[in-house]
Design a protein around this motif. Sequence first.
Motif, PDB file in Angstrom:
ATOM      1  N   VAL A 186       0.800  -1.153  -0.098  1.00 30.27           N
ATOM      2  CA  VAL A 186       0.050  -0.040  -0.013  1.00 30.27           C
ATOM      3  C   VAL A 186       0.913   1.159   0.219  1.00 30.27           C
ATOM      4  N   ALA A 187       1.960   1.244   0.969  1.00 30.93           N
ATOM      5  CA  ALA A 187       2.877   2.473   0.925  1.00 30.93           C
ATOM      6  C   ALA A 187       3.451   2.708  -0.536  1.00 30.93           C
ATOM      7  N   GLU A 188       3.895   1.646  -1.151  1.00 35.01           N
ATOM      8  CA  GLU A 188       4.500   1.833  -2.678  1.00 35.01           C
ATOM      9  C   GLU A 188       3.343   2.186  -3.708  1.00 35.01           C
ATOM     10  N   ILE A 189       2.247   1.724  -3.558  1.00 30.61           N
ATOM     11  CA  ILE A 189       1.247   2.113  -4.682  1.00 30.61           C
ATOM     12  C   ILE A 189       1.017   3.551  -4.301  1.00 30.61           C
ATOM     13  N   GLU A 190       0.799   4.243  -2.918  1.00 26.78           N
ATOM     14  CA  GLU A 190       0.558   5.545  -2.707  1.00 26.78           C
ATOM     15  C   GLU A 190       1.781   6.248  -2.958  1.00 26.78           C
ATOM     16  N   LYS A 191       2.770   5.893  -2.925  1.00 26.01           N
ATOM     17  CA  LYS A 191       3.909   6.536  -3.522  1.00 26.01           C
ATOM     18  C   LYS A 191       3.977   6.784  -4.864  1.00 26.01           C
ATOM     19  N   GLN A 192       3.658   5.872  -5.702  1.00 28.28           N
ATOM     20  CA  GLN A 192       3.666   6.020  -7.134  1.00 28.28           C
ATOM     21  C   GLN A 192       2.140   6.934  -7.739  1.00 28.28           C
ATOM     22  N   PHE A 193       1.162   6.850  -6.731  1.00 28.76           N
ATOM     23  CA  PHE A 193      -0.034   7.431  -7.253  1.00 28.76           C
ATOM     24  C   PHE A 193       0.286   8.789  -6.855  1.00 28.76           C
ATOM     25  N   THR A 194       1.057   9.139  -5.645  1.00 26.79           N
ATOM     26  CA  THR A 194       1.287  10.452  -5.367  1.00 26.79           C
ATOM     27  C   THR A 194       2.007  11.191  -6.599  1.00 26.79           C
ATOM     28  N   ARG A 195       2.941  10.548  -7.156  1.00 30.18           N
ATOM     29  CA  ARG A 195       3.611  11.031  -8.321  1.00 30.18           C
ATOM     30  C   ARG A 195       2.760  11.089  -9.653  1.00 30.18           C
ATOM     31  N   LEU A 196       1.734  10.170  -9.847  1.00 32.53           N
ATOM     32  CA  LEU A 196       0.932  10.282 -10.932  1.00 32.53           C
ATOM     33  C   LEU A 196      -0.117  11.333 -10.695  1.00 32.53           C
ATOM     34  N   GLU A 197      -0.445  11.855  -9.490  1.00 31.68           N
ATOM     35  CA  GLU A 197      -1.607  12.740  -9.305  1.00 31.68           C
ATOM     36  C   GLU A 197      -1.087  14.178  -9.340  1.00 31.68           C
ATOM     37  N   ALA A 198       0.476  14.161  -9.138  1.00 33.10           N
ATOM     38  CA  ALA A 198       1.049  15.633  -9.463  1.00 33.10           C
ATOM     39  C   ALA A 198       1.065  15.824 -10.617  1.00 33.10           C
ATOM     40  N   GLY A 199       1.164  14.944 -11.670  1.00 32.74           N
ATOM     41  CA  GLY A 199       1.614  14.918 -13.164  1.00 32.74           C
ATOM     42  C   GLY A 199      -0.163  15.247 -13.558  1.00 32.74           C
ATOM     43  N   ILE A 200      -0.851  14.425 -12.950  1.00 34.36           N
ATOM     44  CA  ILE A 200      -2.363  14.825 -13.534  1.00 34.36           C
ATOM     45  C   ILE A 200      -2.668  16.190 -13.298  1.00 34.36           C
ATOM     46  N   ALA A 201      -2.365  16.723 -11.775  1.00 29.54           N
ATOM     47  CA  ALA A 201      -2.635  18.038 -11.665  1.00 29.54           C
ATOM     48  C   ALA A 201      -2.115  19.158 -12.453  1.00 29.54           C
ATOM     49  N   ALA A 202      -1.054  18.824 -12.817  1.00 31.71           N
ATOM     50  CA  ALA A 202      -0.317  19.414 -13.933  1.00 31.71           C
ATOM     51  C   ALA A 202      -1.030  19.660 -15.232  1.00 31.71           C
ATOM     52  N   LEU A 203      -1.436  18.394 -15.743  1.00 37.51           N
ATOM     53  CA  LEU A 203      -2.182  18.384 -17.058  1.00 37.51           C
ATOM     54  C   LEU A 203      -3.421  19.055 -16.809  1.00 37.51           C
ATOM     55  N   ARG A 204      -4.449  19.110 -15.408  1.00 35.84           N
ATOM     56  CA  ARG A 204      -5.298  19.717 -15.450  1.00 35.84           C
ATOM     57  C   ARG A 204      -5.170  21.221 -15.581  1.00 35.84           C
ATOM     58  N   ARG A 205      -4.025  21.838 -15.004  1.00 38.25           N
ATOM     59  CA  ARG A 205      -3.615  23.248 -15.131  1.00 38.25           C
ATOM     60  C   ARG A 205      -3.422  23.409 -16.614  1.00 38.25           C
ATOM     61  N   VAL A 206      -3.072  22.700 -17.522  1.00 35.33           N
ATOM     62  CA  VAL A 206      -2.751  22.958 -18.919  1.00 35.33           C
ATOM     63  C   VAL A 206      -3.965  22.949 -19.551  1.00 35.33           C
ATOM     64  N   GLN A 207      -5.134  22.053 -19.192  1.00 37.26           N
ATOM     65  CA  GLN A 207      -6.325  22.001 -19.743  1.00 37.26           C
ATOM     66  C   GLN A 207      -7.006  23.356 -19.472  1.00 37.26           C
ATOM     67  N   ALA A 208      -7.048  24.012 -18.480  1.00 39.82           N
ATOM     68  CA  ALA A 208      -7.442  25.243 -17.889  1.00 39.82           C
ATOM     69  C   ALA A 208      -6.993  26.276 -18.603  1.00 39.82           C
ATOM     70  N   ASN A 209      -5.719  26.140 -18.888  1.00 35.53           N
ATOM     71  CA  ASN A 209      -4.985  27.411 -19.546  1.00 35.53           C
ATOM     72  C   ASN A 209      -5.322  27.359 -20.944  1.00 35.53           C
ATOM     73  N   LEU A 210      -5.594  26.015 -21.440  1.00 29.53           N
ATOM     74  CA  LEU A 210      -5.892  26.062 -22.891  1.00 29.53           C
ATOM     75  C   LEU A 210      -7.248  26.804 -23.265  1.00 29.53           C
ATOM     76  N   LYS A 211      -8.212  26.247 -22.114  1.00 26.92           N
ATOM     77  CA  LYS A 211      -9.703  26.987 -22.120  1.00 26.92           C
ATOM     78  C   LYS A 211      -9.652  28.592 -21.999  1.00 26.92           C
ATOM     79  N   ARG A 212      -8.865  28.985 -21.228  1.00 28.44           N
ATOM     80  CA  ARG A 212      -8.650  30.531 -21.034  1.00 28.44           C
ATOM     81  C   ARG A 212      -8.220  30.895 -22.304  1.00 28.44           C
ATOM     82  N   TYR A 213      -7.160  30.463 -22.967  1.00 29.61           N
ATOM     83  CA  TYR A 213      -6.557  30.950 -24.105  1.00 29.61           C
ATOM     84  C   TYR A 213      -7.768  30.869 -25.177  1.00 29.61           C
TER      85      TYR A 213
END
Length: 480
Positions: A186-213
């Motif tokens: 579980v600790a290893e899963i959560e470590k990997q998911f934390t990394r993934l979620e950070a990347g996904i959060a960055a992608l959502r910011r890109v989506q929002a920026n594209l919408k605003r643009y």
Amino acid sequence: MSVTAKRKKQLRVEDASAAYMVEPQQARHSGESRNPVSTFGEVTEPKVDQNGPAKQGEFIYVDISSVDNKLKRIVDPKVLPVEKAPSRARQRLNQGDVLVSMTRPNLNAVAIVPPELDGAIGSTGFHVLRARESESSWLFYAVQTNDFVEAMCQLVQGALYPAVRPKDIRAYPIPLPPVDVQRQLVAEIEKQFTRLEAGIAALRRVQANLKRYRAAVLKAACEGRLVPTEAELARKEGRAYESADKLLARILTERREKWTGRGKYKEPTLPDTEKLAFPPEGWTWTRLDAAIVSGPQNGVYLHRDLYGRGHPILRIDDYQNGWVRPVEQLNSVDADRNTIATYQLQSGDLVVNRVNSMTHLGKCLVVRENLVPALFESNMMRARLATGIRPQYVELYLHSEEGRARLTSGAKWAVNQASINQQDVRRTALPLPPLAEQKRIVAEVERRLSVVEEQKAVVTSTFQRATRLRQSVLQRAFSQ
């Protein structure tokens, strides 16, 4: 920690996992005293308290709509007075309970009860997994695997309300390493998911920026700020040009000549410019009514028994702003010659959605060749524009926040939907540039938005890759 140390730690976790990730059939018949595969039913409490909320006061209620199936979290618990408790508000939840929605298991609406919701009341639409001989988080990640989702989808009963039964969930087999190994995994899963979620959060910011643009490009286009105005170019080049006032006079002449309506011809009225921004040099304000030489015309209503054969027809879900389904992928309908002649779309037609939820009301498109010769349904309108108006310019204006707001300002509300009518379309204020400028605006918007679409495609692809990576992590942890 060095790369070598990290790899050693990873190998230790993998080795611990591998020692217990064996085929269920092998485990059941291996003769070992320790069984490495169990079921949800064997490692959870058989029942949870079903007495519902206390007899008075308020309580926190968690139903299926409270769960975000993307985030796998309870995001919208409701506070209700006891007297308004739904009949499904029965299950008393504890911190660490794993909630599994039994309806539409393909959506995988699952969550784990956080500390702040200890004592909340859950809907009977959930099956509650309360850990007894395992870690709650181990169960929580087990119900997120593709294997679990696919297994539940195979057991669904009912067509209108597809659901699985508690016994279906409880019978599902899961690997069961010792609790200390579960915690490591579980600790290893959560470590990997934390990394993934950070990347996904960055992608959502890109989506929002594209919408605003995108919104900024459309706004600039409709305010004369995206390309040099025709007035500026004419002055720089020492030449004359046709201003929007002169263009509008020419359009109105064409409109009178093509008038085929009933009764006496009526000149279109001008908008109240006191509430509108002062137009750029060479532009003018008018109404869509002045630009329309035919229509708006509501689409055709045909009985559903006629669908499935015959002529292609454009329906409400066949297009969004910036996207349309090709004609060869449209539904078809059995229509007679008169209906086809009356409702067949032509290249350059402006189609506007007239009945929908408020978020989609007023979506529009200009018909390109790939939609001809489709018909159009009754929940949309079709208009044909004068030759002095670029249909694509009107389209991008109605896609802009300002244009859509003006189009839908007179919307009428009904249950779960809103509507606009032909008069709402006609009286929509339109900022009109010279024809040559319209063409440059359309070309520049298309160029910029094509880059946006390319970036959106990259983001979508990366989201899909993140989903696959998430499942890959779970598959490795729960492989048998």
